[in-house]
Scaffold this active site. Structure first.
Site, short mmCIF file in Angstrom:
data_model
loop_
_atom_site.label_atom_id
_atom_site.label_comp_id
_atom_site.label_asym_id
_atom_site.label_seq_id
_atom_site.Cartn_x
_atom_site.Cartn_y
_atom_site.Cartn_z
N LYS A 1 -25.84 12.35 -3.42
CA LYS A 1 -25.82 12.60 -1.98
C LYS A 1 -24.73 11.78 -1.32
O LYS A 1 -24.55 10.61 -1.63
CB LYS A 1 -27.16 12.22 -1.34
CG LYS A 1 -28.24 13.24 -1.48
CD LYS A 1 -29.43 12.83 -0.62
CE LYS A 1 -30.50 13.89 -0.63
NZ LYS A 1 -31.64 13.51 0.21
N HIS B 1 -40.14 9.19 10.31
CA HIS B 1 -40.41 8.26 9.21
C HIS B 1 -41.34 7.13 9.69
O HIS B 1 -42.27 6.75 8.99
CB HIS B 1 -39.11 7.62 8.70
CG HIS B 1 -38.17 8.57 8.04
ND1 HIS B 1 -36.84 8.67 8.42
CD2 HIS B 1 -38.33 9.45 7.03
CE1 HIS B 1 -36.24 9.57 7.66
NE2 HIS B 1 -37.12 10.07 6.81
N ARG C 1 -43.15 17.85 6.41
CA ARG C 1 -43.01 18.45 7.73
C ARG C 1 -43.52 19.88 7.76
O ARG C 1 -44.02 20.35 8.75
CB ARG C 1 -41.54 18.45 8.17
CG ARG C 1 -41.00 17.10 8.49
CD ARG C 1 -39.59 17.22 9.01
NE ARG C 1 -38.76 18.00 8.11
CZ ARG C 1 -37.84 17.51 7.30
NH1 ARG C 1 -37.62 16.23 7.28
NH2 ARG C 1 -37.13 18.28 6.52
N SER D 1 -33.39 13.58 9.21
CA SER D 1 -32.18 12.75 9.27
C SER D 1 -30.94 13.62 9.43
O SER D 1 -30.04 13.30 10.21
CB SER D 1 -32.06 11.90 8.00
OG SER D 1 -33.12 10.98 7.94
#
Length: 166
Positions: free
Chosen positions: A45, A21, A94, A132
């Site tokens: 979440k 990040h 990514r 993460s």
């Protein structure tokens, strides 16, 4: 002609912030005058860290840097962008697998507010494997996550998972 500040928003859950990040944010700062790191409140979440913990870790990681602002929000991102006078939304990618969902979101955001552009920045090769969720999993099982997250995040992960190797 006025010099209008070019502000971009980098939204995400940042549970937790990673060096991947940070890489995206640093490169976004080469393009924009300031970046607002907008921590999303997503009730669907289950987060490891509270909203306050995430905001605090991010602030510590940027140590009062004036071109990086940290905030939290809920609701539509384009509404938040309008409220903050942002001209762009930064999204990090990514892998090719990230593209489809990011592209869909960008199209929807464009439909809702044509004045805010979506900017995709590829994660640096060094951080392609980093996410993460992978970092949380490694930390949970005692993996050495140093060098993958800022120090403030590593210390908080050690609090949550005391087995982390240092």
């Amino acid at each position: 002609m006025t010099d209008k500040k070019k502000t971009a928003i980098y939204p995400g859950s940042f549970d937790p912030l990673t060096n991947g990040h940070i890489d995206i944010i640093e490169r976004a700062l080469d393009i924009f005058d300031e970046v607002i790191i907008a921590v999303l409140h997503n009730p669907s979440k289950k987060a490891l860290f509270t909203m306050e913990e995430r905001v605090d870790m991010i602030k510590q990681s940027f140590n009062g840097r004036k071109t990086v602002l940290v905030d939290s929000f809920g609701g539509l991102l384009v509404d938040y962008a309008r409220m903050k006078n942002a001209i762009a939304i930064i999204r990090g990618m990514r892998a090719l697998s990230d593209f489809e969902s990011e592209f869909q979101m960008a199209l929807m955001n464009r439909k809702l507010n044509k004045e805010v552009q979506s900017i995709f920045l590829m994660t640096g090769f060094r951080w392609i494997f980093t996410s993460s969720s992978i970092i949380k999993e490694a930390a949970q099982f005692g993996g050495d996550i140093s060098g993958m997250v800022p120090e403030a995040v590593e210390l908080k992960l050690i609090e949550k998972y005391p087995r982390i190797k240092q």
